[in-house]
Design an enzyme around this catalytic site. Sequence first.
Site, PDB file in Angstrom:
ATOM      1  N   ASP A 112      12.441 -17.548 -19.280  1.00  0.00           N
ATOM      2  CA  ASP A 112      11.207 -17.033 -18.779  1.00  0.00           C
ATOM      3  C   ASP A 112      12.243 -15.689 -17.745  1.00  0.00           C
ATOM      4  O   ASP A 112      12.716 -16.165 -16.762  1.00  0.00           O
ATOM      5  CB  ASP A 112      10.751 -17.989 -17.551  1.00  0.00           C
ATOM      6  CG  ASP A 112       9.587 -17.224 -16.617  1.00  0.00           C
ATOM      7  OD1 ASP A 112       9.712 -16.052 -16.722  1.00  0.00           O
ATOM      8  OD2 ASP A 112       9.128 -17.933 -16.057  1.00  0.00           O
ATOM      9  N   HIS A 164       6.454 -16.889   0.029  1.00  0.00           N
ATOM     10  CA  HIS A 164       5.384 -16.880  -0.729  1.00  0.00           C
ATOM     11  C   HIS A 164       4.570 -18.126  -1.056  1.00  0.00           C
ATOM     12  O   HIS A 164       3.491 -17.987  -1.451  1.00  0.00           O
ATOM     13  CB  HIS A 164       5.738 -16.453  -2.301  1.00  0.00           C
ATOM     14  CG  HIS A 164       6.185 -15.129  -2.511  1.00  0.00           C
ATOM     15  ND1 HIS A 164       5.786 -14.060  -1.727  1.00  0.00           N
ATOM     16  CD2 HIS A 164       7.646 -14.617  -3.012  1.00  0.00           C
ATOM     17  CE1 HIS A 164       6.759 -12.950  -1.956  1.00  0.00           C
ATOM     18  NE2 HIS A 164       7.666 -13.085  -2.561  1.00  0.00           N
ATOM     19  N   ASP A 194      12.231  -9.155   3.591  1.00  0.00           N
ATOM     20  CA  ASP A 194      12.388  -9.359   1.877  1.00  0.00           C
ATOM     21  C   ASP A 194      11.602  -8.051   1.436  1.00  0.00           C
ATOM     22  O   ASP A 194      10.474  -7.571   2.088  1.00  0.00           O
ATOM     23  CB  ASP A 194      11.599 -10.755   1.520  1.00  0.00           C
ATOM     24  CG  ASP A 194      11.874 -10.921   0.365  1.00  0.00           C
ATOM     25  OD1 ASP A 194      12.900 -11.673  -0.258  1.00  0.00           O
ATOM     26  OD2 ASP A 194      11.119 -10.385  -0.702  1.00  0.00           O
ATOM     27  N   HIS A 246       9.439  -8.402  -0.889  1.00  0.00           N
ATOM     28  CA  HIS A 246       8.086  -8.824  -1.395  1.00  0.00           C
ATOM     29  C   HIS A 246       7.397  -9.171  -0.225  1.00  0.00           C
ATOM     30  O   HIS A 246       7.678  -9.536   0.935  1.00  0.00           O
ATOM     31  CB  HIS A 246       8.145  -9.882  -2.210  1.00  0.00           C
ATOM     32  CG  HIS A 246       8.711  -9.604  -3.511  1.00  0.00           C
ATOM     33  ND1 HIS A 246      10.208  -9.971  -3.756  1.00  0.00           N
ATOM     34  CD2 HIS A 246       8.414  -9.059  -4.667  1.00  0.00           C
ATOM     35  CE1 HIS A 246      10.712  -9.567  -4.739  1.00  0.00           C
ATOM     36  NE2 HIS A 246       9.640  -9.050  -5.448  1.00  0.00           N
ATOM     37  N   ASP A 256      16.499  -8.638  -1.216  1.00  0.00           N
ATOM     38  CA  ASP A 256      16.214  -7.887  -2.512  1.00  0.00           C
ATOM     39  C   ASP A 256      15.719  -6.384  -1.804  1.00  0.00           C
ATOM     40  O   ASP A 256      15.137  -5.570  -2.847  1.00  0.00           O
ATOM     41  CB  ASP A 256      14.915  -8.394  -3.051  1.00  0.00           C
ATOM     42  CG  ASP A 256      14.077  -9.433  -2.455  1.00  0.00           C
ATOM     43  OD1 ASP A 256      13.897  -8.984  -1.166  1.00  0.00           O
ATOM     44  OD2 ASP A 256      13.151 -10.133  -2.729  1.00  0.00           O
ATOM     45  N   TYR A 273      18.704 -10.542  -5.384  1.00  0.00           N
ATOM     46  CA  TYR A 273      19.099 -10.869  -6.820  1.00  0.00           C
ATOM     47  C   TYR A 273      20.009 -10.129  -7.473  1.00  0.00           C
ATOM     48  O   TYR A 273      20.555 -10.401  -8.690  1.00  0.00           O
ATOM     49  CB  TYR A 273      17.554 -10.681  -7.893  1.00  0.00           C
ATOM     50  CG  TYR A 273      16.433 -11.569  -6.955  1.00  0.00           C
ATOM     51  CD1 TYR A 273      16.765 -12.915  -7.063  1.00  0.00           C
ATOM     52  CD2 TYR A 273      15.611 -10.936  -6.236  1.00  0.00           C
ATOM     53  CE1 TYR A 273      15.661 -13.709  -6.361  1.00  0.00           C
ATOM     54  CE2 TYR A 273      14.704 -11.674  -5.678  1.00  0.00           C
ATOM     55  CZ  TYR A 273      14.549 -13.030  -5.736  1.00  0.00           C
ATOM     56  OH  TYR A 273      13.760 -13.664  -5.044  1.00  0.00           O
TER      57      TYR A 273
HETATM   58  C1  X5A Z   1      11.401 -14.736  -2.750  1.00  0.00           C
HETATM   59  C2  X5A Z   1      11.139 -13.464  -3.719  1.00  0.00           C
HETATM   60  C3  X5A Z   1       9.859 -12.796  -5.640  1.00  0.00           C
HETATM   61  C4  X5A Z   1       8.890 -13.291  -6.836  1.00  0.00           C
HETATM   62  C5  X5A Z   1       9.005 -12.114  -7.734  1.00  0.00           C
HETATM   63  C6  X5A Z   1       7.932 -12.383  -8.893  1.00  0.00           C
HETATM   64  N1  X5A Z   1      10.234 -13.873  -4.930  1.00  0.00           N
HETATM   65  N2  X5A Z   1       8.042 -11.291  -9.864  1.00  0.00           N
HETATM   66  O1  X5A Z   1      11.826 -12.682  -3.638  1.00  0.00           O
HETATM   67 ZN    ZN Z   2      11.593 -10.978  -2.672  1.00  0.00          ZN
END
Ligand code: X5A
Ligand code: ZN
Length: 676
Positions: free
Chosen positions: A20, A135, A172, A174, A265, A305
């Site tokens: 994935d 999330h 973060d 996101h 990130d 990441y």
């Molecule tokens: C915690 C976090 C990111 C999810 C990305 C999905 N989640 N494309 O950084």
């Molecule tokens: Zn994130």
Amino acid sequence: MGTALVYHEDMTAARLLWDDPECEIECPERLTIALERLRQRGLEQRCLRLAAREASEEELGLVHSPEYVALLRGTQALGTGELQALSGQYDAIYFHPSTFHCARLAAGAALQLVDAVLTGAVQNGLALVRPPGHHSQRAAANGFCVFNNVAIAAKHAKQKHGLHRILIVDWDIHHGQGIQYIFEDDPSVLYFSWHRYEHGRFWPYLQESDTDAVGQGQGRGFTVNLPWNQVGMGNADYVAAFLHVLLPLAFEFDPELVLVAAGFDSAVGDPEGQMQATPECFAHLTQLLQVLACGRVCAVLEGGYHLESLSQSVCMMVQALLGDPPLPLSGPMEPHRSALESIQSVRAAQAPHWMSLQQQDAAPVLSPSTRSPEGSISPLLPGGPEFKAPVAQTEAQAMAALSSLLDQLRLYPTPPLRTAVALTELDAALVLPPDVLHWERSAPQKEMQAWARPHEALAQDKSFNALGKVLYLLDSILDGQVSSGIAATPAPAAAATLDVAIQRGLSHRAQRLLCVAVGQLDRPLDLADDGRTLWLNIRGKEAAALSMFHVSTPLPGTTGGFLSYILALVLPLAYGFQPNLVLVALGPAHGLQAPQAALLAALLRVPAGGQVLVLVEEESTPQLAGVLVQALRGEGPPSLGPFSRASPEEMQALEHLRGQLRTQWKMLQVAAPQGL
Ligand code: X5A
Ligand code: ZN
């Protein structure tokens, strides 16, 4: 008072068992490599190590439905095929047989950290966890997140510790929509998130990530979204977001605890974020937050990441929590136009809910107490970066530039630096922490005589001796032997001492010296306007920018006015100038209350990379000296008390000054310039 590091090896057990591409970046090495780097740099050893515990099902129930918790419990017994099928029911999620255990440890780690801070066992801390949390929703896993670690910790802090105001800062890259949904109608939790948005074209593609989502019902104004509509945002953009959006609201909110949804990130090199902020930026952001809530900051890992960038950023954050002075920020301190548009948009959306934004956005009208600059403002640019940010044409060049940047950071030593105190009579009345140096050494007599000769005020023995300590302390800061200091001088010699200190600093090693003179202290007549000194006189009689490097401003007595002057003027100038030494002089009639002086010193310490020398009058109270020492060591300054609005006249004077200066000092901007 100590920094906790909460961790458990079991959290590395969960991993992706099938193919994935979206999920494979959330891997166990994220934790092992970050921890290894903390060890290598001797940072883990300086923390209070706590083994993470599992959150109980009751604790998970603070946020999640019993059915959802039961479903997760059931995943422990599933085979790979079943896990994959279940994962497919959620967006960007994979389950592993150990996921339930890991996720309970992650939530438990956040709870343990909050308990350690709120019981006073430590001042602050970081929970290194996976899976991440921000999330995840009441009954849904999402975006690699299973249980909402930070939200559970916030509920727990309210319920078990009786807190009334909690700030959550989600840096973060996101949007933590899970946290937003959980607290959207709750005015006791202020949720701030910035996130890559690109006008809705970036995951999770939600309308409610935009600036106009401000919360619901009682919670209106307690959700603050700052969407980034372009990639490539960097240090200047992040610092501007803090100075012009987060910090004004946070001070007005006056949190008892700060929780950080600490995803990295948002750092350079990350494949998800595509941003440019360098690891040391996170030390700055952390230390800017440490001035809130008496320094009670609990950070919980979210995303991140790029393994090397993540590890460096984690190290920078832990160093900041430990109180080490931050490294200077690299790159030009000029926010991107798109960032300014976002900042303008969120300020407009939040203005109805926050006094601090209403007062600042008052129309800039020329008031009788301000005047135009004499002559033209010098076009000199403030100093350049210490490290070069990666600027590259090709992907390969970009990667090479990034790894060389990260290498430079790796080599940077942990500074064994301390705060020194030269207080003469004052220090007898002070109980100082054991690591504070009592400063006795003095510059050589001969040298000093030459410096002091032109100044009548320095002829007296007492003043002359005080000067000797000031000069030696200054040299020691510039040579890197101590980080910061505080020194007392007899009041009649204050101006002359400052004058000599500036000359000495400039002739020694200060490339850029920021002088913040509070009270009746005149700018030395022979001070060159060459861009090496930025002279800022606070509580001067009027608001005036005589040049880009010579600024004088009154200082309001209201907390709201004081904060606006500091956040919207002093700090943007300091970040734009990037000084390697800050001299703060509290001169005659400085009028600062101890908490105000401490906050000023604590905040200036951040852009100065810790290199601050504070000069106080010998007649100052031990209380003032005491809080200044705390602030210089990176401890949270005391609260300013209840927020009171600035007067329209004060704000007009501030806006006029900002208007004069903002074409040169880009960090002053809170909106995109018109007509470009
Ligand atoms: C915690 C976090 C990111 C999810 C990305 C999905 N989640 N494309 O950084
Ligand atoms: Zn994130």
